[in-house]
Scaffold this motif. Structure first.
Motif, PDB file in Angstrom:
ATOM      1  N   HIS A   1      -7.577  -0.736   5.060  1.00 44.94           N
ATOM      2  CA  HIS A   1      -8.057  -1.077   3.721  1.00 44.94           C
ATOM      3  C   HIS A   1      -8.733   0.128   3.077  1.00 44.94           C
ATOM      4  O   HIS A   1      -8.431   0.490   1.921  1.00 44.94           O
ATOM      5  CB  HIS A   1      -9.034  -2.251   3.813  1.00 44.94           C
ATOM      6  N   GLU A   2      -9.660   0.743   3.789  1.00 42.48           N
ATOM      7  CA  GLU A   2     -10.378   1.893   3.244  1.00 42.48           C
ATOM      8  C   GLU A   2      -9.417   3.026   2.886  1.00 42.48           C
ATOM      9  O   GLU A   2      -9.555   3.666   1.834  1.00 42.48           O
ATOM     10  CB  GLU A   2     -11.413   2.389   4.251  1.00 42.48           C
ATOM     11  N   HIS A   3      -8.465   3.276   3.786  1.00 46.06           N
ATOM     12  CA  HIS A   3      -7.505   4.352   3.527  1.00 46.06           C
ATOM     13  C   HIS A   3      -6.663   4.038   2.289  1.00 46.06           C
ATOM     14  O   HIS A   3      -6.432   4.913   1.438  1.00 46.06           O
ATOM     15  CB  HIS A   3      -6.602   4.550   4.747  1.00 46.06           C
ATOM     16  N   ALA A   4      -6.228   2.787   2.170  1.00 45.30           N
ATOM     17  CA  ALA A   4      -5.401   2.405   1.026  1.00 45.30           C
ATOM     18  C   ALA A   4      -6.180   2.512  -0.283  1.00 45.30           C
ATOM     19  O   ALA A   4      -5.613   2.892  -1.320  1.00 45.30           O
ATOM     20  CB  ALA A   4      -4.873   0.982   1.213  1.00 45.30           C
ATOM     21  N   VAL A   5      -7.455   2.185  -0.265  1.00 47.43           N
ATOM     22  CA  VAL A   5      -8.300   2.325  -1.457  1.00 47.43           C
ATOM     23  C   VAL A   5      -8.364   3.791  -1.884  1.00 47.43           C
ATOM     24  O   VAL A   5      -8.242   4.119  -3.078  1.00 47.43           O
ATOM     25  CB  VAL A   5      -9.706   1.760  -1.179  1.00 47.43           C
TER      26      VAL A   5
ATOM     27  N   ARG B   1       4.549   4.109   5.145  1.00 44.59           N
ATOM     28  CA  ARG B   1       3.573   3.053   5.425  1.00 44.59           C
ATOM     29  C   ARG B   1       3.266   2.340   4.114  1.00 44.59           C
ATOM     30  O   ARG B   1       3.218   2.964   3.057  1.00 44.59           O
ATOM     31  CB  ARG B   1       2.258   3.620   5.991  1.00 44.59           C
ATOM     32  N   ALA B   2       3.054   1.030   4.189  1.00 40.58           N
ATOM     33  CA  ALA B   2       2.660   0.249   3.023  1.00 40.58           C
ATOM     34  C   ALA B   2       1.569  -0.718   3.455  1.00 40.58           C
ATOM     35  O   ALA B   2       1.724  -1.435   4.447  1.00 40.58           O
ATOM     36  CB  ALA B   2       3.847  -0.518   2.448  1.00 40.58           C
ATOM     37  N   TYR B   3       0.454  -0.707   2.724  1.00 38.99           N
ATOM     38  CA  TYR B   3      -0.633  -1.640   3.006  1.00 38.99           C
ATOM     39  C   TYR B   3      -0.818  -2.529   1.788  1.00 38.99           C
ATOM     40  O   TYR B   3      -1.102  -2.040   0.677  1.00 38.99           O
ATOM     41  CB  TYR B   3      -1.937  -0.903   3.311  1.00 38.99           C
ATOM     42  N   ILE B   4      -0.651  -3.843   1.987  1.00 36.03           N
ATOM     43  CA  ILE B   4      -0.672  -4.806   0.886  1.00 36.03           C
ATOM     44  C   ILE B   4      -1.661  -5.911   1.225  1.00 36.03           C
ATOM     45  O   ILE B   4      -1.505  -6.622   2.221  1.00 36.03           O
ATOM     46  CB  ILE B   4       0.734  -5.376   0.630  1.00 36.03           C
ATOM     47  N   GLU B   5      -2.679  -6.056   0.407  1.00 37.13           N
ATOM     48  CA  GLU B   5      -3.746  -7.035   0.625  1.00 37.13           C
ATOM     49  C   GLU B   5      -3.842  -7.922  -0.609  1.00 37.13           C
ATOM     50  O   GLU B   5      -4.135  -7.441  -1.707  1.00 37.13           O
ATOM     51  CB  GLU B   5      -5.066  -6.311   0.878  1.00 37.13           C
ATOM     52  N   GLU B   6      -3.580  -9.207  -0.439  1.00 39.08           N
ATOM     53  CA  GLU B   6      -3.577 -10.157  -1.544  1.00 39.08           C
ATOM     54  C   GLU B   6      -4.211 -11.468  -1.098  1.00 39.08           C
ATOM     55  O   GLU B   6      -4.349 -11.725   0.096  1.00 39.08           O
ATOM     56  CB  GLU B   6      -2.145 -10.436  -2.021  1.00 39.08           C
ATOM     57  N   GLY B   7      -4.558 -12.306  -2.053  1.00 39.34           N
ATOM     58  CA  GLY B   7      -5.098 -13.621  -1.742  1.00 39.34           C
ATOM     59  C   GLY B   7      -4.059 -14.510  -1.080  1.00 39.34           C
ATOM     60  O   GLY B   7      -2.849 -14.327  -1.241  1.00 39.34           O
ATOM     61  N   LYS B   8      -4.553 -15.481  -0.355  1.00 41.15           N
ATOM     62  CA  LYS B   8      -3.687 -16.441   0.342  1.00 41.15           C
ATOM     63  C   LYS B   8      -2.828 -17.203  -0.657  1.00 41.15           C
ATOM     64  O   LYS B   8      -3.290 -17.610  -1.712  1.00 41.15           O
ATOM     65  CB  LYS B   8      -4.563 -17.417   1.131  1.00 41.15           C
TER      66      LYS B   8
ATOM     67  N   ASP C   1       0.700  11.128   0.586  1.00 40.80           N
ATOM     68  CA  ASP C   1       1.926  10.820  -0.135  1.00 40.80           C
ATOM     69  C   ASP C   1       2.856   9.882   0.622  1.00 40.80           C
ATOM     70  O   ASP C   1       3.866   9.437   0.074  1.00 40.80           O
ATOM     71  CB  ASP C   1       2.684  12.122  -0.460  1.00 40.80           C
ATOM     72  N   THR C   2       2.539   9.569   1.875  1.00 37.57           N
ATOM     73  CA  THR C   2       3.433   8.722   2.669  1.00 37.57           C
ATOM     74  C   THR C   2       3.016   7.259   2.680  1.00 37.57           C
ATOM     75  O   THR C   2       3.724   6.426   3.232  1.00 37.57           O
ATOM     76  CB  THR C   2       3.504   9.220   4.130  1.00 37.57           C
ATOM     77  N   THR C   3       1.852   6.934   2.092  1.00 38.67           N
ATOM     78  CA  THR C   3       1.329   5.565   2.132  1.00 38.67           C
ATOM     79  C   THR C   3       1.383   4.919   0.750  1.00 38.67           C
ATOM     80  O   THR C   3       0.879   5.483  -0.228  1.00 38.67           O
ATOM     81  CB  THR C   3      -0.117   5.538   2.659  1.00 38.67           C
ATOM     82  N   PHE C   4       1.988   3.731   0.679  1.00 41.05           N
ATOM     83  CA  PHE C   4       1.981   2.914  -0.532  1.00 41.05           C
ATOM     84  C   PHE C   4       0.815   1.949  -0.437  1.00 41.05           C
ATOM     85  O   PHE C   4       0.586   1.314   0.600  1.00 41.05           O
ATOM     86  CB  PHE C   4       3.289   2.137  -0.681  1.00 41.05           C
ATOM     87  N   SER C   5       0.059   1.822  -1.526  1.00 36.16           N
ATOM     88  CA  SER C   5      -1.152   1.003  -1.536  1.00 36.16           C
ATOM     89  C   SER C   5      -1.064  -0.052  -2.614  1.00 36.16           C
ATOM     90  O   SER C   5      -0.778   0.256  -3.783  1.00 36.16           O
ATOM     91  CB  SER C   5      -2.370   1.911  -1.782  1.00 36.16           C
ATOM     92  N   TYR C   6      -1.324  -1.303  -2.233  1.00 35.00           N
ATOM     93  CA  TYR C   6      -1.442  -2.390  -3.212  1.00 35.00           C
ATOM     94  C   TYR C   6      -2.536  -3.315  -2.700  1.00 35.00           C
ATOM     95  O   TYR C   6      -2.291  -4.240  -1.913  1.00 35.00           O
ATOM     96  CB  TYR C   6      -0.120  -3.134  -3.379  1.00 35.00           C
TER      97      TYR C   6
END
Length: 616
Positions: free
Chosen positions: A261-265, A110-117, A288-293
């Motif tokens: 979001h909370e999990h990725a933080v 899993r990968a969660y990526i949150e960035e500005g528009k 260990d299975t989640t990539f967070s950015y």
């Protein structure tokens, strides 16, 4: 040469690790959660082996080369350019491809990526899909572009189609289904694999998808977890599947996106207690299975006054998004409080939820002028009516084009003069003035508010005013909301024999009105699909004209009070419209004048004067 599990090839440039070191050393500006993600990467290089993890630098470099040697960008200034990864994109790409489990399969599922528009999320994840389709060694791979709505999934998928067409290598290997510009499937026949957009309903029939890569765009728009769950159910058929989620920040803390979001933080911090307000790095293996950015600002950062923090939410600042552009949106946020929440959320990764005042007095005062509507007699006019309950205020707005901007950045755009008339029942005005804490009686004496006798509004007065406008102006249409119109005002219009073009304009933000036949014909003539009027678009039009100095509002304290009393309500997609915090706030005049401006500028000129005075 045999590769070690640490990827010791001296010829390989480890760009993911180089970025992590640059961030941790403070050489590259990044927010707290990205700093934590980089610390995690460096710590895992030292301690991951004990948990059965290793980093394959050759695999990471191979994935980066896929982007830069096989993919080309499309659209705008980047058309046809090789997809040269920004260091932050190299970090994401290298991390997803390089980190492995002891059995050699992908670590991150899993990968969660949150960035500005505007930071290139969709093209990057589209490239990830093409890599999963053709270069990940998976036979029968199913790659899906998913989103809350299929139209949004198509945005991501179209990026992949465009990049495929720009790449001679991929174009030879991939077969597209559908006509030019209408592609709906990319097939890699040599491996019996495909890449396609998917809708929420796909899992309701048949056996459901079996994704190798599931790419979810605009996660903040997802109403619930159903799409992600549908895709992840199919992961059981794959050895190393990947769910990649990209998003802007959201406005709903009771949502699937906020949960991710909370999990990725917490994952990035290695701290099950970590939050946005306290992102303390501990370094324990939370997942260990989640990539967070997750891009975000630090506590105390002020993006409205300190540009030095902008790169924290916009890692591609200076590449895909410019400082000049952000400066303009910051200026808008300062001048238009109603737009501030959306700007902070979309461009500076601030999760928002509170209603804000719509308009600042500073902006409004510049637009208030004195003029006589009679000087515009004979011009095209748009009308908008807000019909209140029978005991409050009903307002009629009128807008005319008074000229065009002659020079400067807005040259050629229309200048509009607009004003309102308002009615309230005369017999109860004193009591309501006390209740609403508004000087209704003073406004009546000054001629700004009509108060005919009676305990309820007599809509015949409004109908007669509309008839006068029809006589003095070339009224192109009357904008109305369905509420009360059919049962109150429309019968009065018919009773006095007035036939006038009517265009539906809902006052909330949940639906659009139906376009008129003239609007449909006009759109068809230019090859577009006609869209009806709706308040979020009309509010933005009104704001834009104010900020550009192209809107003059005739002085009326009823209108000023309405505008200053309005707040904004919004949906999860960033659309907003006017609302009121308390029942005593009367925003009818603001609604009416916004509708009038929208009617004037949205209804095709061919409808000008399309009304008949049967009896007048």
């Amino acid at each position: 040469m045999q590769k070690s599990r640490s990827g010791t090839s001296s010829s390989t440039t480890d760009r993911a690790t180089a970025y992590a070191k640059s961030v941790v050393d403070g050489k590259t500006v990044a927010g707290p959660h990205v700093r934590n993600a980089c610390r995690r990467h460096l710590d895992d290089l030292k301690r991951g082996k004990a948990r059965g993890l290793y980093y394959d630098r050759e695999a990471a470099a191979k994935a980066i080369r896929f982007y830069e040697e096989r993919l080309k960008l499309s659209d705008g200034q980047f058309e046809g350019r090789p997809f040269k990864l920004h260091p932050s994109q190299a970090f994401k790409t290298g991390s997803l491809a390089g980190w492995k489990r002891a059995d050699g399969t992908r670590r991150f599922r899993r990968a969660y990526i949150e960035e500005g528009k505007g930071n290139g999320k969709s093209p990057w994840v589209a490239g990830l899909g093409l890599m999963g389709l053709t270069a990940d060694g998976e036979a029968g791979a199913e790659i899906y572009a998913a989103a809350s709505k299929k139209d949004q999934a198509q945005v991501l998928f179209r990026d992949a189609v465009k990049m495929m067409k720009q790449s001679p290598d991929l174009k030879k290997r991939i077969t597209a289904s559908g006509g030019e510009g209408k592609e709906h499937n990319l097939a890699y026949l040599a491996k019996a694999s495909f890449f396609r957009p998917i809708s929420r309903e796909a899992g309701k029939t048949g056996s459901g998808p079996r994704p190798h890569f599931a790419l979810c765009d605009e996660v903040h728009e997802m109403a619930d977890r159903s799409i992600a769950e549908m895709l992840e159910r199919g992961f059981k058929f794959r050895r190393q599947p990947l769910l990649a989620m990209i998003t802007n920040s959201g406005s709903n803390r009771n949502s699937f996106c906020w949960e991710q979001h909370e999990h990725a933080v917490r994952v990035a911090a290695g701290n099950i207690e970590a939050t946005d307000n306290d992102p303390k790095y501990v370094g324990d293996p939370v997942d260990d299975t989640t990539f967070s950015y997750v891009c975000s600002l630090d506590l105390g950062d002020d993006p409205l006054n300190d540009p030095s923090c902008w790169p924290k939410a916009n890692p591609l600042l200076g590449v895909t998004i410019t400082e000049d552009y952000l400066a303009e949106v910051v200026k808008q946020a300062k001048q238009m409080p109603g737009a501030m929440n959306g700007i902070l959320r979309l461009h500076f990764c601030v999760w928002t939820d509170a209603a804000t005042a719509w308009m600042s007095l500073q902006v409004l005062e510049k637009a208030i002028v004195e003029f006589d509507p009679a000087e515009h007699h004979g011009k095209r006019a748009g009308l908008g009516v807000d019909l209140s309950q029978t005991k409050d205020i009903t307002a009629l707005g009128c807008a005319v084009q008074s000229g065009v901007v002659e020079s400067g950045p807005h040259a050629g755009k229309p200048i509009v003069d607009a004003w309102v008339e308002a009615w309230t029942p005369g017999d109860t005005i004193s009591a309501r003035a006390i209740r609403d804490k508004a000087p209704y009686e003073t406004w009546v004496r000054q001629g700004f508010l009509h108060a005919p006798n009676g305990e309820i509004i007599a809509y015949r007065h409004v109908a007669q005013a509309i008839a006068e406008y029809g006589h003095n102006f070339k009224v192109i249409a009357l904008g109305y909301d369905r509420y009360a119109f059919r049962t109150s005002l429309e019968p009065e219009l018919k009773d006095i024999g007035l036939s006038i073009t009517q265009v539906e304009h809902p006052q909330g933000g949940t639906k659009k009105g139906k376009p008129t036949e003239e609007m449909i014909r006009e759109a068809k003539a230019v090859g577009k699909e006609a869209e009806g009027l709706w308040m979020p678009a009309s509010v933005k039009l009104f704001e834009t004209m104010l900020l550009e100095g192209r809107l003059r509002l005739r002085m009326n304290p009823v209108l000023i009070s309405a505008i200053m009393s309005a707040v904004t309500d919004s949906d999860r997609w960033g659309n907003y419209w006017l609302a009121k915090e308390r029942a005593v706030n009367k925003i009818d005049a603001a609604i009416a004048i916004i509708m009038a401006v929208a009617v004037l500028l949205s209804v095709p000129p061919e409808t000008g004067g399309n009304y008949q005075m049967l009896i007048f």
